[in-house]
Design an enzyme around this catalytic site. Sequence first.
Site, mmCIF file in Angstrom:
data_model
loop_
_atom_site.group_PDB
_atom_site.id
_atom_site.type_symbol
_atom_site.label_atom_id
_atom_site.label_comp_id
_atom_site.label_asym_id
_atom_site.label_seq_id
_atom_site.Cartn_x
_atom_site.Cartn_y
_atom_site.Cartn_z
ATOM 1 N N THR A 83 0.946 -1.285 -0.162
ATOM 2 C CA THR A 83 0.004 -0.097 -0.066
ATOM 3 C C THR A 83 0.904 1.313 -0.100
ATOM 4 O OG1 THR A 83 -1.733 -1.113 1.171
ATOM 5 C CG2 THR A 83 -1.682 1.294 1.388
ATOM 6 N N GLY A 135 -2.465 -3.577 -2.808
ATOM 7 C CA GLY A 135 -3.790 -3.944 -2.626
ATOM 8 C C GLY A 135 -4.728 -3.126 -3.221
ATOM 9 N N GLN A 149 -3.321 -7.323 -6.927
ATOM 10 C CA GLN A 149 -3.904 -7.837 -5.403
ATOM 11 C C GLN A 149 -5.055 -7.610 -5.151
ATOM 12 O OE1 GLN A 149 -2.476 -6.627 -1.574
ATOM 13 N NE2 GLN A 149 -1.574 -8.777 -1.437
ATOM 14 N N HIS A 185 -5.849 -11.312 -1.687
ATOM 15 C CA HIS A 185 -5.068 -11.253 -0.327
ATOM 16 C C HIS A 185 -6.058 -11.844 0.836
ATOM 17 C CE1 HIS A 185 -2.816 -9.293 2.484
ATOM 18 N NE2 HIS A 185 -2.903 -8.027 2.156
ATOM 19 N N HIS A 208 -2.408 -11.069 6.599
ATOM 20 C CA HIS A 208 -2.309 -9.705 7.398
ATOM 21 C C HIS A 208 -3.191 -9.159 7.948
ATOM 22 C CE1 HIS A 208 1.344 -9.455 4.423
ATOM 23 N NE2 HIS A 208 1.417 -10.493 5.289
ATOM 24 N N TYR A 243 -6.487 -8.770 7.414
ATOM 25 C CA TYR A 243 -7.505 -8.239 6.489
ATOM 26 C C TYR A 243 -8.899 -9.290 6.675
ATOM 27 C CZ TYR A 243 -4.050 -4.713 5.959
ATOM 28 O OH TYR A 243 -3.024 -3.802 6.253
#
Length: 391
Positions: free
Chosen positions: A33, A64, A106, A185, A188, A190
């Site tokens: 990002t 992302g 992604q 994705h 992490h 999310y």
Amino acid sequence: MAETASSREISLFSPYNMGKLDLSHRVVLAPMTRCRAINGVPHEALAEYYTQRSTAGGFLISEGTLVSNTAAGFPHVPGIYTEEQVEAWKKVVDAVHAKGSIIFCQLWHVGRASHQVYQPGGGSPISSTNKPISQRWRVLLPDGSYGPYPKPRALETYEIPGVVEDYRRAAINAIRAGFDGIEIHGAHGYLIDQFLKDGINDRTDEYGGSIDNRCKFLTQVVQAVVSAIGADRVGVRISPAIDHLDAVDSDPVGLGLAVVEKLNRLQLNTGSRLTYLHVTQPRYTAYGQTESGRPGSEEEEAHLMRTVRKAYQGTLICSGGFTRELGMQAVADGDADLVSYGRLFISNPDLVLRFKLNAPLTKYNRKTFYTQDPVIGYTDYPFLQESRSRL
């Protein structure tokens, strides 16, 4: 590993065949990002940023990219759910292809890692749960300040297929924009990871409880995307051992193996392999928004990654704190087919060349990671020749 050469002959600079894609080396640009897509639309600065990091036969993964208008958790991140965004991405992708690189998009939904300011009508962020992220973490707001994460809204069971559909449409849009494929994705902390991890997922419906249930959302997303664009254009990223944004699990290895088993089965059922599985190393644990986290032990690293490597039937990309030396070792030992680099690629647009020459690296400035300036800390890092001319 696809090659027949001995492991001693394989390095980061060896070619690799990844399904239909022929790569000239194994150094991958990790998705990161950067907050430079003003109002969610890619522009010229993104094209320059990605082309700077493009090499003939190189592989890039985009930052992302939002699958819907509920997916954002940072300011000025790109989406791929409107026609304007698709058209804007075409220019970025065309510029990358002109340099001979391959690029995947992604697909990203942050879930509870958001704030009302990013949500339509100021609503609550959606998640697998209504538990907020702890005060240990802070959300970056549009004015550059940081604040606490709010309480999310747990998705109703009947709403989940609609979110799956968002991923499917976004994947189709990415291919329309010219991307060579997409990465889901699922890492992490999310949205997908919020379903996978038992430290977050407290659901009592068919998406909660057992590992099989917690994997269901990811599995459905992968199936939907594969049905839309083909397995050979789809990568999946997971981080079973990463605690970013409170994403902890009581059995990281078991979770990783469960995901691998489901991906292997999907590949068998479709008769086609996914492009790759992308896994973040445990050494990334607790790095988050700082660099104060513990790096993890070599034994812990080796156990998780080699367990996944042995189980997964396909290309494996590893990421998370790799140096040139660690990347060379991972590829030579067969622990990874490709290695993705993030922060080192930010400040070294010609990272592949620097690695080949074992040249000094430019240090990055973390303070400019998430600013909106289209140049400073984004496209102004020097290339090797420029660095030498300044000496």
